[in-house]
Design a protein around this motif. Structure first.
Motif, mmCIF file in Angstrom:
data_model
loop_
_atom_site.group_PDB
_atom_site.id
_atom_site.type_symbol
_atom_site.label_atom_id
_atom_site.label_comp_id
_atom_site.label_asym_id
_atom_site.label_seq_id
_atom_site.Cartn_x
_atom_site.Cartn_y
_atom_site.Cartn_z
ATOM 1 N N GLU A 285 -7.601 -16.611 -2.075
ATOM 2 C CA GLU A 285 -8.511 -15.466 -1.991
ATOM 3 C C GLU A 285 -7.820 -14.259 -1.347
ATOM 4 O O GLU A 285 -7.959 -13.143 -1.810
ATOM 5 C CB GLU A 285 -9.735 -15.878 -1.160
ATOM 6 N N HIS A 286 -7.124 -14.537 -0.243
ATOM 7 C CA HIS A 286 -6.376 -13.477 0.437
ATOM 8 C C HIS A 286 -4.910 -13.861 0.438
ATOM 9 O O HIS A 286 -4.480 -14.695 1.220
ATOM 10 C CB HIS A 286 -6.862 -13.322 1.886
ATOM 11 N N TRP A 287 -4.144 -13.220 -0.467
ATOM 12 C CA TRP A 287 -2.743 -13.642 -0.692
ATOM 13 C C TRP A 287 -1.880 -13.544 0.555
ATOM 14 O O TRP A 287 -0.933 -14.301 0.718
ATOM 15 C CB TRP A 287 -2.131 -12.797 -1.816
ATOM 16 N N ALA A 288 -2.158 -12.555 1.403
ATOM 17 C CA ALA A 288 -1.359 -12.433 2.620
ATOM 18 C C ALA A 288 -2.225 -12.655 3.853
ATOM 19 O O ALA A 288 -1.892 -12.224 4.947
ATOM 20 C CB ALA A 288 -0.699 -11.060 2.675
ATOM 21 N N GLY A 289 -3.364 -13.324 3.658
ATOM 22 C CA GLY A 289 -4.240 -13.586 4.802
ATOM 23 C C GLY A 289 -5.040 -12.358 5.191
ATOM 24 O O GLY A 289 -5.076 -11.363 4.458
ATOM 25 N N THR A 290 -5.662 -12.435 6.373
ATOM 26 C CA THR A 290 -6.509 -11.326 6.812
ATOM 27 C C THR A 290 -6.125 -10.915 8.232
ATOM 28 O O THR A 290 -5.429 -11.637 8.931
ATOM 29 C CB THR A 290 -7.990 -11.739 6.823
ATOM 30 N N ASP A 291 -6.608 -9.723 8.637
ATOM 31 C CA ASP A 291 -6.298 -9.254 9.976
ATOM 32 C C ASP A 291 -7.429 -9.613 10.944
ATOM 33 O O ASP A 291 -8.327 -10.395 10.609
ATOM 34 C CB ASP A 291 -5.995 -7.752 9.967
ATOM 35 N N SER A 292 -7.404 -8.988 12.139
ATOM 36 C CA SER A 292 -8.353 -9.379 13.193
ATOM 37 C C SER A 292 -9.794 -9.005 12.858
ATOM 38 O O SER A 292 -10.722 -9.443 13.533
ATOM 39 C CB SER A 292 -7.947 -8.735 14.514
ATOM 40 N N LEU A 293 -9.996 -8.188 11.815
ATOM 41 C CA LEU A 293 -11.354 -7.882 11.380
ATOM 42 C C LEU A 293 -11.679 -8.590 10.072
ATOM 43 O O LEU A 293 -12.718 -8.329 9.459
ATOM 44 C CB LEU A 293 -11.537 -6.369 11.209
ATOM 45 N N GLY A 294 -10.751 -9.420 9.613
ATOM 46 C CA GLY A 294 -10.984 -10.149 8.372
ATOM 47 C C GLY A 294 -10.705 -9.320 7.133
ATOM 48 O O GLY A 294 -11.170 -9.639 6.041
ATOM 49 N N ARG A 295 -9.944 -8.227 7.295
ATOM 50 C CA ARG A 295 -9.627 -7.407 6.125
ATOM 51 C C ARG A 295 -8.410 -7.974 5.409
ATOM 52 O O ARG A 295 -7.489 -8.498 6.039
ATOM 53 C CB ARG A 295 -9.381 -5.959 6.564
ATOM 54 N N ASP A 296 -8.347 -7.790 4.090
ATOM 55 C CA ASP A 296 -7.298 -8.381 3.268
ATOM 56 C C ASP A 296 -5.978 -7.619 3.472
ATOM 57 O O ASP A 296 -5.879 -6.422 3.166
ATOM 58 C CB ASP A 296 -7.688 -8.338 1.788
ATOM 59 N N ILE A 297 -4.953 -8.318 3.974
ATOM 60 C CA ILE A 297 -3.693 -7.660 4.313
ATOM 61 C C ILE A 297 -2.906 -7.259 3.071
ATOM 62 O O ILE A 297 -2.279 -6.205 3.026
ATOM 63 C CB ILE A 297 -2.867 -8.564 5.246
ATOM 64 N N PHE A 298 -2.973 -8.080 2.044
ATOM 65 C CA PHE A 298 -2.230 -7.770 0.816
ATOM 66 C C PHE A 298 -2.671 -6.417 0.256
ATOM 67 O O PHE A 298 -1.852 -5.549 -0.027
ATOM 68 C CB PHE A 298 -2.454 -8.874 -0.211
ATOM 69 N N PHE A 299 -4.003 -6.248 0.148
ATOM 70 C CA PHE A 299 -4.474 -4.986 -0.417
ATOM 71 C C PHE A 299 -4.244 -3.820 0.535
ATOM 72 O O PHE A 299 -3.990 -2.703 0.111
ATOM 73 C CB PHE A 299 -5.948 -5.096 -0.815
ATOM 74 N N ARG A 300 -4.337 -4.112 1.829
ATOM 75 C CA ARG A 300 -4.068 -3.036 2.795
ATOM 76 C C ARG A 300 -2.610 -2.561 2.669
ATOM 77 O O ARG A 300 -2.337 -1.362 2.735
ATOM 78 C CB ARG A 300 -4.343 -3.516 4.232
ATOM 79 N N ALA A 301 -1.716 -3.515 2.460
ATOM 80 C CA ALA A 301 -0.302 -3.146 2.311
ATOM 81 C C ALA A 301 -0.090 -2.310 1.049
ATOM 82 O O ALA A 301 0.711 -1.375 1.037
ATOM 83 C CB ALA A 301 0.567 -4.390 2.275
ATOM 84 N N LEU A 302 -0.827 -2.652 -0.021
ATOM 85 C CA LEU A 302 -0.695 -1.871 -1.256
ATOM 86 C C LEU A 302 -1.248 -0.467 -1.068
ATOM 87 O O LEU A 302 -0.620 0.523 -1.438
ATOM 88 C CB LEU A 302 -1.435 -2.560 -2.408
ATOM 89 N N VAL A 303 -2.435 -0.375 -0.486
ATOM 90 C CA VAL A 303 -3.104 0.915 -0.332
ATOM 91 C C VAL A 303 -2.311 1.816 0.640
ATOM 92 O O VAL A 303 -2.261 3.031 0.461
ATOM 93 C CB VAL A 303 -4.553 0.718 0.145
ATOM 94 N N ALA A 304 -1.693 1.182 1.625
ATOM 95 C CA ALA A 304 -0.949 1.959 2.624
ATOM 96 C C ALA A 304 0.216 2.730 2.014
ATOM 97 O O ALA A 304 0.758 3.648 2.637
ATOM 98 C CB ALA A 304 -0.432 1.032 3.723
ATOM 99 N N SER A 305 0.601 2.355 0.778
ATOM 100 C CA SER A 305 1.728 3.033 0.140
ATOM 101 C C SER A 305 1.475 4.533 0.039
ATOM 102 O O SER A 305 2.387 5.335 0.232
ATOM 103 C CB SER A 305 1.985 2.440 -1.246
ATOM 104 N N ARG A 306 0.212 4.925 -0.265
ATOM 105 C CA ARG A 306 -0.103 6.339 -0.441
ATOM 106 C C ARG A 306 0.226 7.130 0.823
ATOM 107 O O ARG A 306 1.025 8.050 0.793
ATOM 108 C CB ARG A 306 -1.580 6.491 -0.811
ATOM 109 N N LEU A 307 -0.380 6.728 1.939
ATOM 110 C CA LEU A 307 -0.207 7.480 3.186
ATOM 111 C C LEU A 307 1.260 7.444 3.641
ATOM 112 O O LEU A 307 1.824 8.470 4.026
ATOM 113 C CB LEU A 307 -1.123 6.903 4.267
#
Lengths: 347, 644
Positions: B54-76
């Motif tokens: 479900e979460h390819w790279a697991g989740t952070d301390s709030l349970g957010r998906d790290i894989f997608f966060r890493a992808l989205v962070a590319s923009r900023l």
């Protein structure tokens, strides 16, 4: 890391552009000492100028910050009286030139001011934290050189005269990639592999000798491969030189030819880079210390920046800057000892 | 410009890194649009979860998906890095062009400031500016941008200095074009290419540096996130979920490397002007019948007592691998040197004379190949390799090279360089060896030898250096000195002194000398016997006193005729041997000299003449040896008069 190499290249060309004067040829007997004196004076002059700029910059830092630095440090809720008292004690209400004079006088008497948050003398904070950082930087540098020189020499000998094309390609590609990876990412990788995954080595602090391994490696790896690459290129070029042929004509043992004749000449270019590498290595400790919770200046400067403890930040920036300048000067002196011609090129 | 970039992108490395850069850019555009929501979803049931389907790279301390966060962070991450790069380039451009914009004096001040700033590492400058501009994304962008400015200024300064001197730029300035206009219209277009390439490289650097600042907590602040910020959060929980640190770390690494390497590849590709096409040398012809016959002839001819010979070489061949089969610059050379004899070797550059000497001295390195049916030095078979006879060669065979300037190691004292020989081959201590070096320097008439021994090569004049080089040769007790153009790099008065020195060493110790030179006069003066080489073979072997008037080979005669003498009319252009020397990669069949020879006929072009005895102790390889060359026997048609 790549900017390091390119700025070195531009250093040389800038020298050529600025038109270095050819040395005046005097009597042979006086020439050598004369040259050393000239070199010493010029190099010292450059050091002093750079130091003056550095000191001025670190002094001005606190004044360049928009708004009141004391208000910023103490927060918007602090009573005005306290802020005013602190400003007074820091001398921030004096005219700028008086402040500058006080700052300089403080530096010469070892008074770096007082921390805004802990109220401790900054000099104490720095002297308490400096040894850990210095050890890390020096060990990192030694390890980098200890890896780079043999690696560069061996690769140079193996790939000389267009031999070992595949080895050369593999080495160059690897070293470019590894050299580009910033030290803190290498650090995170090392923490994962050796700390989390294998559990072989400690990943925080400097309490035990084995705690030094990962931070030092993280710091040294990038500079090591960059230096090795430069030494290889230089070795390949030097091995084509006429004097290497002369050495071979003397039938010296291979070891003497490579280490005694070729290496010193290959090192001069490597050493020029060493100055820059040592500088970036000093700065690199900031990040590496924060990866490995190393109790040095790097962690202190970051926490001080975050808590707006400007006197501490000021002092640590100064210490780093002085470290970099001293490293550069030391490298230039070693360079002059190793290759007297470099004294002439200096300008 | 576009075409050259395209050519770079076509290379495998250029293509890979180029595609990677494109992918990163594409991701930065697409990722926030597609996955912003999924990256923001707070799932309190899945706090700090390990990687799963479900979460390819697991989740952070709030349970957010790290894989997608890493992808989205590319923009900023990318935006901030690019803005920082633009700031750095712009500031660097202004600082670097300061001499052009502000005039000489102010410009020099700015340049001096830049030179000081460059000495400090970028990270330190970034920390300084981060303090000044305050913690946060804006402060960090400014900090990284300005920290990169000095090295860019350095680059621009160098580039501008190269362009500003160009005629049309000077012309524009003289014509009264404004300084900014000159920069924009005339200078900038000329330095755009290196600037763009370097900007690409530093964009990668900025990306990684920004990650560093965010990692320290000085860059992007929550709730915004870039790769550095994710890494900062991830490292805190590396023991719980390593993927939380590894995913953003890997992302920033790949992106940074992509820009950096792409820039490097392009820089390398554009820096090297593509060669239009490598000339392919013709396949080397098989050894002709003439060559084989000439070997047989040599065998008969050299019936001298072996003990009388210092050096005995038969059928020496040197080859190097070429793009189309081996190149053979020395093709079967046979000669010998008697005790105390002075043998000259003459020929144009490329005739193989120097390689012959290096081959005999066993100084040709791989990939060069040396073959010979016999190669003996004082009875030792040199074909065993140099290391087999290290001490013998080190003490008995001395080499003197052409350029004394480059033949000494610039980083070591002269005395030490001489002493090495005695230390390594004669069992002396370093002290004894140094004393011997001083004594030898004295023997080659270097004044004040004790002091000179402590000096470096750059403190010697050219003539003194060549003396010291000869002194190095006589550290041992040489029975053969091989001197390869020993006087070519020296001026005329010094030449004579060096030749006299070689001569006196010969006389004192009965040392044999092989003197290689393109100068027939020098050889004629010093040597007993002369070998004339052409295209890797000996074409004539004759006593030195027969050079003038007694030479039989048309090439030898041309060489002698080309030498100006007292009777030469200096108002006339000097004579030269017409035509070009043979390319060792493309030796014609038949006599190699045929193309330049006035006597050449069909036989010459078909069959290579062997080196055969011609009576009176000389040998010549020519089908028309000694035939008159047209009307005037000595100069004739062969020597072409050419304006230099």
């Amino acid at each position: 890391m790549t900017t390091t190499a390119s700025s070195v290249a531009s250093t040389t060309s800038a020298r050529e552009v600025s038109g270095a004067k050819p040395p005046t040829v005097g009597r042979v007997s006086a020439l050598t000492t004369h040259r050393w004196v000239r070199f010493g004076v010029r190099r010292l002059g450059r050091l002093v100028t750079s130091l003056a700029v550095l000191v001025t910059a670190s002094f001005l830092m606190i004044h360049l910050i928009p708004g009141d630095p004391v208000r910023g440090a103490l927060g918007p809720t602090a009573p005005t009286a306290l802020v005013e008292a602190r400003r007074e004690s820091l001398g921030l209400n004096d005219p700028l030139l008086v402040q500058y004079w006080d700052y300089l006088r403080g530096l010469f008497t070892g008074d770096l001011g007082t921390s805004l948050t802990s109220q401790l003398p900054v000099a104490d904070v720095v002297s308490q934290r400096l040894p850990a950082t210095l050890t890390l930087a020096l060990l990192g540098f030694l390890v980098a050189v200890a890896i780079a020189v043999p690696l560069g020499v061996v690769m140079g000998v193996v790939t000389r005269r267009g031999r070992g094309r595949r080895t050369e390609l593999a080495f160059t590609t690897t070293s470019v990639v590894v050299g580009t990876v910033p030290d803190f990412l290498i650090g995170v990788g090392l923490v994962y592999v050796f700390g989390v995954h294998l559990g072989w080595l400690p990943v925080a602090g400097n309490a035990t000798p084995d705690a030094y391994v990962l931070p030092v490696v993280a710091l040294a790896l990038g500079p090591a491969v960059i230096l090795a690459r430069i030494i290889r290129v230089e070795m390949v070029a030097v091995l084509e030189a006429d004097f290497v042929r002369t050495a071979r004509a003397k039938r010296l043992p291979a070891r003497t030819i490579y280490l005694g004749h070729a290496l010193p000449n290959a090192l001069t270019a490597g050493l020029t880079i060493c100055g820059l590498l040592l500088g970036s290595l000093v700065a690199g400790t900031v990040l590496v210390e924060n990866v490995f919770a190393w109790p040095g200046l790097g962690r202190t400067i970051v926490s001080s920046i975050l808590s707006k403890d400007y006197p501490v930040v000021q002092a640590i920036v100064l210490v780093y800057g002085v470290g970099v300048l001293l490293a550069n000067t030391a490298v230039d002196v070693v360079l002059a000892l190793l290759d007297p011609r470099s004294m002439i090129a200096e300008d | 410009m576009a075409r050259r970039w395209l050519a770079v992108v076509r290379t495998p490395l250029g293509l890979t890194t180029g595609l990677l850069v494109t992918a990163v850019l594409l991701l930065a555009v697409v990722a926030p649009i597609l996955w912003s929501d999924r990256a923001e979803v707070v799932d309190t049931d899945q706090i700090l979860a390990a990687p799963s389907g479900e979460h390819w790279a697991g989740t952070d301390s709030l349970g957010r998906d790290i894989f997608f966060r890493a992808l989205v962070a590319s923009r900023l991450s990318l935006e901030l890095a690019l803005v920082a790069t633009v700031i750095g380039v712009a500031a660097g451009l202004l600082l670097g062009a300061a001499p052009l914009l502000l005039g000489r004096r102010l410009g020099r001040l700015v340049t001096a400031g830049v030179n000081i700033a460059v000495a400090f590492p970028g990270l330190l400058l970034a920390l300084f500016f981060a303090v000044v501009f305050g913690v946060g994304a804006t402060g960090a962008v400014l900090a990284i941008g300005l920290a990169g400015a000095p090295s860019f200024a350095r680059l621009v300064h160098t580039l501008v200095a190269g362009v500003a001197a160009l005629d049309y730029v000077s012309a524009a300035r003289v014509a009264g074009v404004g300084r900014f206009r000159v920069l924009l219209r005339h200078v900038l277009p000329n330095i755009a290419e290196p600037l763009v390439v370097n900007a690409t490289i530093s964009a990668g650097g900025a990306l990684l540096a920004f990650a560093g600042l965010s990692f320290l907590g000085l860059g992007v602040q929550a709730p915004a996130y870039d790769w550095g910020r994710l890494l900062f959060e991830g490292v805190g929980m590396i023991y719980v979920n390593p993927a939380a640190a590894l995913a953003p770390g890997l992302a920033v690494l790949l992106a940074g490397l992509a820009f950096n390497l792409f820039g490097e590849v392009v820089a390398k590709g554009l820096g090297v002007t593509t060669v239009g096409g490598i000339r392919l040398p013709a396949a080397t012809p098989a050894r002709s019948g003439a060559e084989r016959r000439s070997e047989a002839a040599k065998g008969e001819h050299l019936a001298m007592a072996p003990s009388d010979l210092v050096l005995d070489v038969r059928d020496l061949r040197v080859s190097f691998p070429g793009p189309a089969g081996p190149i053979r610059p020395v093709r079967g050379v046979t000669f010998s040197v008697r005790h105390g004899e002075a043998l000259g070797v003459v020929g144009e550059s490329g005739s193989g004379k120097s390689l012959t000497a290096l081959a005999v001295a066993r100084l040709i390195e791989e990939p060069g190949r040396v073959e010979a049916s016999r190669m003996e030095f004082r009875g030792a078979d040199l074909r065993d390799g140099a290391s087999a006879h290290r001490h013998l060669l080190g003490t008995s065979m001395a080499m003197v090279f052409q350029d004394p300037m480059t033949s000494f190691n610039p980083t070591r004292r002269i005395g030490g360089q001489l002493a090495e020989v005695a230390f390594h081959h004669q069992g002396m201590t370093r002290k004894q060896a140094l004393a011997r070096a001083v004594e030898r320097l004295d023997a080659v008439r270097v004044p004040d030898p004790a002091k000179r021994a402590t000096q470096y090569p750059h403190e010697f004049s050219g003539g003194m250096r060549q003396r010291a080089m000869i002194g190095m040769g006589v550290m041992g007790t040489p029975s053969l000195i091989i001197a390869d153009e020993p006087t070519t790099a020296l001026d005329v008065t010094v030449q004579q002194q060096v030749l006299d020195l070689l001569q006196s060493i010969r006389d004192e110790d009965d040392v044999a000398l092989v003197l290689i030179s393109h100068d027939v006069t020098v050889v004629g003066e010093v040597c007993d016997r002369v070998l004339v080489m052409y295209a890797g073979r000996i074409v004539e072997d004759l006593p030195a006193d027969r050079l003038d008037g007694g030479a039989r080979h048309p090439y030898t005669r041309a060489l002698v005729a080309a030498v100006p003498d007292m009777d030469t009319d200096l108002d006339q252009p000097l004579a030269v041997v017409p035509g070009r020397p043979v390319d060792p990669a493309d030796v014609p069949s038949g006599c190699a000299f045929a193309a330049r020879c006035p006597l050449a006929d069909a036989r010459c072009r078909a069959e290579d003449p062997p080196l055969e005895p011609a009576g009176d102790g000389s040998q010549v390889a020519c089908w028309h040896a000694g035939e008159p060359l047209g009307l005037d026997g000595s100069t004739g048609v062969l020597v072409e008069v050419r304006t230099p």
